[in-house]
Scaffold this motif. Structure first.
Motif, PDB file in Angstrom:
ATOM      1  N   TRP A 108     -17.551  35.564 -19.980  1.00  0.00           N
ATOM      2  CA  TRP A 108     -17.924  36.034 -21.311  1.00  0.00           C
ATOM      3  C   TRP A 108     -16.911  35.608 -22.369  1.00  0.00           C
ATOM      4  CZ3 TRP A 108     -14.882  39.357 -24.242  1.00  0.00           C
ATOM      5  CH2 TRP A 108     -13.850  40.008 -23.567  1.00  0.00           C
ATOM      6  N   VAL A 109     -15.670  35.325 -21.948  1.00  0.00           N
ATOM      7  CA  VAL A 109     -14.627  34.972 -22.919  1.00  0.00           C
ATOM      8  C   VAL A 109     -14.897  33.599 -23.551  1.00  0.00           C
ATOM      9  CG1 VAL A 109     -12.163  34.733 -23.326  1.00  0.00           C
ATOM     10  CG2 VAL A 109     -12.985  36.426 -21.677  1.00  0.00           C
ATOM     11  N   PRO A 110     -15.060  32.512 -22.763  1.00  0.00           N
ATOM     12  CA  PRO A 110     -15.416  31.246 -23.406  1.00  0.00           C
ATOM     13  C   PRO A 110     -16.779  31.283 -24.077  1.00  0.00           C
ATOM     14  CG  PRO A 110     -15.556  31.028 -21.016  1.00  0.00           C
ATOM     15  CD  PRO A 110     -14.871  32.334 -21.300  1.00  0.00           C
ATOM     16  N   LEU A 111     -17.685  32.132 -23.582  1.00  0.00           N
ATOM     17  CA  LEU A 111     -19.019  32.206 -24.187  1.00  0.00           C
ATOM     18  C   LEU A 111     -18.976  32.783 -25.592  1.00  0.00           C
ATOM     19  CD1 LEU A 111     -21.314  33.242 -21.189  1.00  0.00           C
ATOM     20  CD2 LEU A 111     -21.268  31.049 -22.407  1.00  0.00           C
ATOM     21  N   MET A 112     -17.935  33.554 -25.935  1.00  0.00           N
ATOM     22  CA  MET A 112     -17.787  33.988 -27.326  1.00  0.00           C
ATOM     23  C   MET A 112     -17.702  32.771 -28.237  1.00  0.00           C
ATOM     24  SD  MET A 112     -15.224  37.282 -27.556  1.00  0.00           S
ATOM     25  CE  MET A 112     -13.801  36.510 -26.770  1.00  0.00           C
ATOM     26  N   LEU A 113     -16.858  31.823 -27.856  1.00  0.00           N
ATOM     27  CA  LEU A 113     -16.679  30.612 -28.656  1.00  0.00           C
ATOM     28  C   LEU A 113     -17.944  29.765 -28.640  1.00  0.00           C
ATOM     29  CD1 LEU A 113     -14.996  28.665 -30.318  1.00  0.00           C
ATOM     30  CD2 LEU A 113     -13.881  27.903 -28.210  1.00  0.00           C
ATOM     31  N   VAL A 114     -18.575  29.622 -27.472  1.00  0.00           N
ATOM     32  CA  VAL A 114     -19.816  28.844 -27.371  1.00  0.00           C
ATOM     33  C   VAL A 114     -20.886  29.430 -28.285  1.00  0.00           C
ATOM     34  CG1 VAL A 114     -21.729  28.253 -25.828  1.00  0.00           C
ATOM     35  CG2 VAL A 114     -19.366  27.973 -25.055  1.00  0.00           C
ATOM     36  N   ASN A 115     -21.003  30.757 -28.301  1.00  0.00           N
ATOM     37  CA  ASN A 115     -22.012  31.408 -29.133  1.00  0.00           C
ATOM     38  C   ASN A 115     -21.859  31.035 -30.604  1.00  0.00           C
ATOM     39  OD1 ASN A 115     -24.123  33.790 -29.064  1.00  0.00           O
ATOM     40  ND2 ASN A 115     -22.833  34.156 -30.842  1.00  0.00           N
ATOM     41  N   THR A 116     -20.617  31.039 -31.086  1.00  0.00           N
ATOM     42  CA  THR A 116     -20.398  30.710 -32.493  1.00  0.00           C
ATOM     43  C   THR A 116     -20.601  29.219 -32.744  1.00  0.00           C
ATOM     44  OG1 THR A 116     -18.845  32.556 -32.667  1.00  0.00           O
ATOM     45  CG2 THR A 116     -18.780  30.921 -34.423  1.00  0.00           C
ATOM     46  N   LEU A 117     -20.255  28.384 -31.771  1.00  0.00           N
ATOM     47  CA  LEU A 117     -20.550  26.958 -31.901  1.00  0.00           C
ATOM     48  C   LEU A 117     -22.057  26.725 -32.015  1.00  0.00           C
ATOM     49  CD1 LEU A 117     -18.042  25.470 -29.286  1.00  0.00           C
ATOM     50  CD2 LEU A 117     -17.970  25.095 -31.764  1.00  0.00           C
ATOM     51  N   ILE A 118     -22.849  27.451 -31.238  1.00  0.00           N
ATOM     52  CA  ILE A 118     -24.308  27.332 -31.339  1.00  0.00           C
ATOM     53  C   ILE A 118     -24.763  27.762 -32.734  1.00  0.00           C
ATOM     54  CG2 ILE A 118     -26.510  28.227 -30.495  1.00  0.00           C
ATOM     55  CD1 ILE A 118     -25.249  28.436 -27.718  1.00  0.00           C
ATOM     56  N   GLY A 119     -24.205  28.866 -33.232  1.00  0.00           N
ATOM     57  CA  GLY A 119     -24.563  29.331 -34.564  1.00  0.00           C
ATOM     58  C   GLY A 119     -24.242  28.327 -35.651  1.00  0.00           C
ATOM     59  N   ARG A 120     -23.193  27.528 -35.434  1.00  0.00           N
ATOM     60  CA  ARG A 120     -22.822  26.496 -36.410  1.00  0.00           C
ATOM     61  C   ARG A 120     -23.708  25.244 -36.252  1.00  0.00           C
ATOM     62  NH1 ARG A 120     -21.060  29.730 -39.135  1.00  0.00           N
ATOM     63  NH2 ARG A 120     -18.899  30.195 -39.719  1.00  0.00           N
ATOM     64  N   TYR A 121     -23.788  24.708 -35.044  1.00  0.00           N
ATOM     65  CA  TYR A 121     -24.521  23.454 -34.835  1.00  0.00           C
ATOM     66  C   TYR A 121     -26.038  23.640 -34.967  1.00  0.00           C
ATOM     67  CZ  TYR A 121     -20.475  20.704 -33.372  1.00  0.00           C
ATOM     68  OH  TYR A 121     -19.285  20.006 -33.360  1.00  0.00           O
ATOM     69  N   ALA A 122     -26.578  24.692 -34.351  1.00  0.00           N
ATOM     70  CA  ALA A 122     -28.030  24.891 -34.337  1.00  0.00           C
ATOM     71  C   ALA A 122     -28.512  25.837 -35.428  1.00  0.00           C
ATOM     72  CB  ALA A 122     -28.470  25.405 -32.968  1.00  0.00           C
ATOM     73  N   GLY A 123     -27.585  26.467 -36.136  1.00  0.00           N
ATOM     74  CA  GLY A 123     -27.940  27.363 -37.223  1.00  0.00           C
ATOM     75  C   GLY A 123     -27.997  28.816 -36.806  1.00  0.00           C
ATOM     76  N   PRO A 124     -27.790  29.729 -37.759  1.00  0.00           N
ATOM     77  CA  PRO A 124     -27.745  31.160 -37.428  1.00  0.00           C
ATOM     78  C   PRO A 124     -29.049  31.708 -36.866  1.00  0.00           C
ATOM     79  CG  PRO A 124     -27.714  30.804 -39.809  1.00  0.00           C
ATOM     80  CD  PRO A 124     -27.506  29.473 -39.187  1.00  0.00           C
ATOM     81  N   ASP A 125     -30.183  31.102 -37.215  1.00  0.00           N
ATOM     82  CA  ASP A 125     -31.459  31.593 -36.695  1.00  0.00           C
ATOM     83  C   ASP A 125     -31.669  31.239 -35.228  1.00  0.00           C
ATOM     84  OD1 ASP A 125     -32.115  32.663 -39.137  1.00  0.00           O
ATOM     85  OD2 ASP A 125     -33.278  30.917 -39.792  1.00  0.00           O
ATOM     86  N   SER A 126     -30.861  30.298 -34.725  1.00  0.00           N
ATOM     87  CA  SER A 126     -31.078  29.823 -33.358  1.00  0.00           C
ATOM     88  C   SER A 126     -30.777  30.889 -32.316  1.00  0.00           C
ATOM     89  CB  SER A 126     -30.218  28.587 -33.084  1.00  0.00           C
ATOM     90  OG  SER A 126     -28.830  28.906 -33.135  1.00  0.00           O
ATOM     91  N   ILE A 127     -29.873  31.793 -32.594  1.00  0.00           N
ATOM     92  CA  ILE A 127     -29.492  32.791 -31.590  1.00  0.00           C
ATOM     93  C   ILE A 127     -30.686  33.665 -31.234  1.00  0.00           C
ATOM     94  CG2 ILE A 127     -27.940  34.682 -31.034  1.00  0.00           C
ATOM     95  CD1 ILE A 127     -26.568  31.945 -31.266  1.00  0.00           C
ATOM     96  N   ALA A 128     -31.337  34.227 -32.246  1.00  0.00           N
ATOM     97  CA  ALA A 128     -32.547  35.010 -31.984  1.00  0.00           C
ATOM     98  C   ALA A 128     -33.670  34.103 -31.509  1.00  0.00           C
ATOM     99  CB  ALA A 128     -32.966  35.767 -33.237  1.00  0.00           C
ATOM    100  N   GLY A 129     -33.672  32.854 -31.983  1.00  0.00           N
ATOM    101  CA  GLY A 129     -34.729  31.917 -31.612  1.00  0.00           C
ATOM    102  C   GLY A 129     -34.730  31.539 -30.151  1.00  0.00           C
ATOM    103  N   LEU A 130     -33.567  31.585 -29.507  1.00  0.00           N
ATOM    104  CA  LEU A 130     -33.503  31.261 -28.083  1.00  0.00           C
ATOM    105  C   LEU A 130     -34.327  32.247 -27.256  1.00  0.00           C
ATOM    106  CD1 LEU A 130     -29.705  30.413 -27.827  1.00  0.00           C
ATOM    107  CD2 LEU A 130     -31.602  28.791 -27.612  1.00  0.00           C
TER     108      LEU A 130
END
Length: 469
Positions: A231-253
């Motif tokens: 879960w620790v590296p996934l914190m960083l991955v999550n924010t990278l996804i929010g940057r590269y794929a956009g903030p709507d992508s998190i709920a969109g997944l």
């Protein structure tokens, strides 16, 4: 998009009505949590003869009973929030005749992924327990009938309109858990080390990667990382996804509007893998715990650390921060060139809190109501903010918010108030099977056993299967 964290923060900053309805009789309790059974304090022998029984003095003592309470506030870094919990426990024991809490401290991931699921399956969870919001936890357990519906309780206590964001605990209009506070995640950095290397706080992506390379070239770890807990590296991955794929992508997944193997999401995994190859993370990160990551940072071996705002209290506490006390800055992840959507969005969560068993006696229900009243008061929520840097989960008065002096907490509040909004962590939006797959795959990516594209493809396969089910 769920209610934005920016709106939440602005509500906090402008609110001027002091919370009173839920404070109950807290002010009459002088307990400090030193005794685990404060309801029995003050009992002693004297030579005064017992009064003759009359109709007025024949009331029998309350029958003793206990309530199990599992928390995750263990270790030095959680000492401030544990002190708050201890005080709430003492206050509640003093108010409810016969009550004794039985506290159990369990490591976060052990509680969430091992003990609590097994107990929920068997129908015997503790009466009060740490609970993560979202599809994989609170909403799933609520749908299974394991969680107490708190909707009438918070209405009775006058708290219905006090919480800033209950989204991740609401199912079919019913509230199945209460967040203890809010948080965001970003980069902590060693101000003195940066200055010695001629670096300033990164404002752009190029400046961030320049700082990482400069630190690496000078023999420091760029980003302290302890990836034994995925879960620790996934914190960083999550924010990278929010940057590269956009903030709507998190709920969109979760909804199907975004896919794990899209070029934008894969780009986030590629960036993490690139930083691994460049040696920016702690050497041997897969063998280090979350606590080890903090130790590497506070001892000056690493220049930056990506972590939650809940860590801020460490850096004003000399017992934990040592020579780094009050010498740490904080910044949010800069905009990514070519990133989709509003790059000022931040990750923001009101996911961690408490849940309550639906299997309660009448006495236990009384105790739980008192516990909620005491924990979700302005006094305790302000203490969490001032002592531990935990953003409040209820609206606080402007007078309360004006008491904030910690520079990191002030910076966090500014960042969120100036953001375009907030996106959640995907572990609170996707099914548990999908999140567990992400934990396995990020570790394999770090170890070089998966590619960014294979991670995306395998994640999407599990997501598709979960959606079909």
């Amino acid at each position: 998009m769920k209610k934005t964290l920016m709106t939440v923060v602005m509500l906090v900053l402008v609110l001027t009505t002091v919370l009173t309805a839920c404070s109950g009789n807290n002010g009459s309790n002088g307990n400090n949590g030193n005794n685990g059974n404060s309801a029995t304090e003050g009992t002693n022998s004297t030579s005064t003869p017992s009064p003759t029984p009359t109709a007025e003095n024949t009331e029998q003592p309350a029958e003793p009973f206990s309530v199990s309470l599992r928390h995750i506030q263990i270790g030095e870094a959680q000492k401030f929030r544990k002190a708050i919990l201890d005080d709430v426990v003492a206050m509640t024991e003093a108010e409810v005749p016969g009550l004794t809490f039985e506290l159990e401290g369990v490591e976060d991931s052990v509680n969430r992924f091992t003990k609590l699921p097994a107990e929920m399956a068997a129908g015997n969870p503790p009466k009060i327990f740490d609970l993560f919001g979202g599809e994989g936890d609170a909403l799933k357990y609520g749908a299974a009938g394991r969680l107490l519906d708190l909707t009438p309780i918070i209405e009775e206590l006058g708290l219905s309109d006090k919480f800033l964001n209950l989204d991740q605990f609401i199912l079919d209009g019913k509230v199945y858990g209460l967040p203890i506070g809010g948080n965001t995640e970003g980069f902590y950095y060693n101000e003195e080390l940066f200055a010695s290397l001629g670096l300033t706080e990164p404002k752009t992506w190029d400046e961030l990667e320049h700082a990482a390379q400069t630190l690496t070239d000078n023999g420091y770890t760029a980003f302290a990382m302890g990836s034994k807990g995925a879960w620790v590296p996934l914190m960083l991955v999550n924010t990278l996804i929010g940057r590269y794929a956009g903030p709507d992508s998190i709920a969109g997944l979760a909804s199907g509007d975004a896919t794990w193997n899209s070029p934008e999401v894969v780009a986030a995994f590629e960036k993490y893998g690139e930083w691994v190859e460049k040696g920016y993370f702690t050497k041997g990160e897969l063998g280090f715990e979350y606590a080890d990551m903090l130790n590497e940072f506070v001892t000056g071996k690493a220049g930056m650390m990506f972590d939650g705002s809940w860590r801020s209290s460490v850096f004003s506490d000399e017992a934990q921060a040592g020579a780094l006390t009050n010498k740490v800055g904080f910044f949010t992840m800069p905009a990514v060139d070519g990133g989709i959507g509003d790059q000022t969005f931040v990750n923001g969560n009101y996911s961690n809190g408490y849940g309550f068993s639906s299997d309660l006696t009448e006495q236990e229900l009384v105790a739980i109501k008192a516990f909620i009243k005491n924990l979700y008061s302005e006094e305790m929520q302000l203490r969490g903010l001032l002592e531990d840097g935990i953003l409040p989960s209820i609206k606080l008065s402007s007078d309360a918010m004006n008491q904030v002096e910690d520079k990191i907490v002030k910076k966090v509040i500014t960042i969120m108030s100036e953001s375009g909004g907030a996106f959640s962590h995907f572990d609170s939006t996707v099914p548990s099977s999908v999140y567990k797959e992400s934990e396995d795959l990020i570790l394999k990516l770090i170890a070089g056993r998966e590619t960014p594209q294979s991670v995306g493809d395998k994640m999407q396969a599990v997501q598709d299967k979960a959606s079909e089910e």
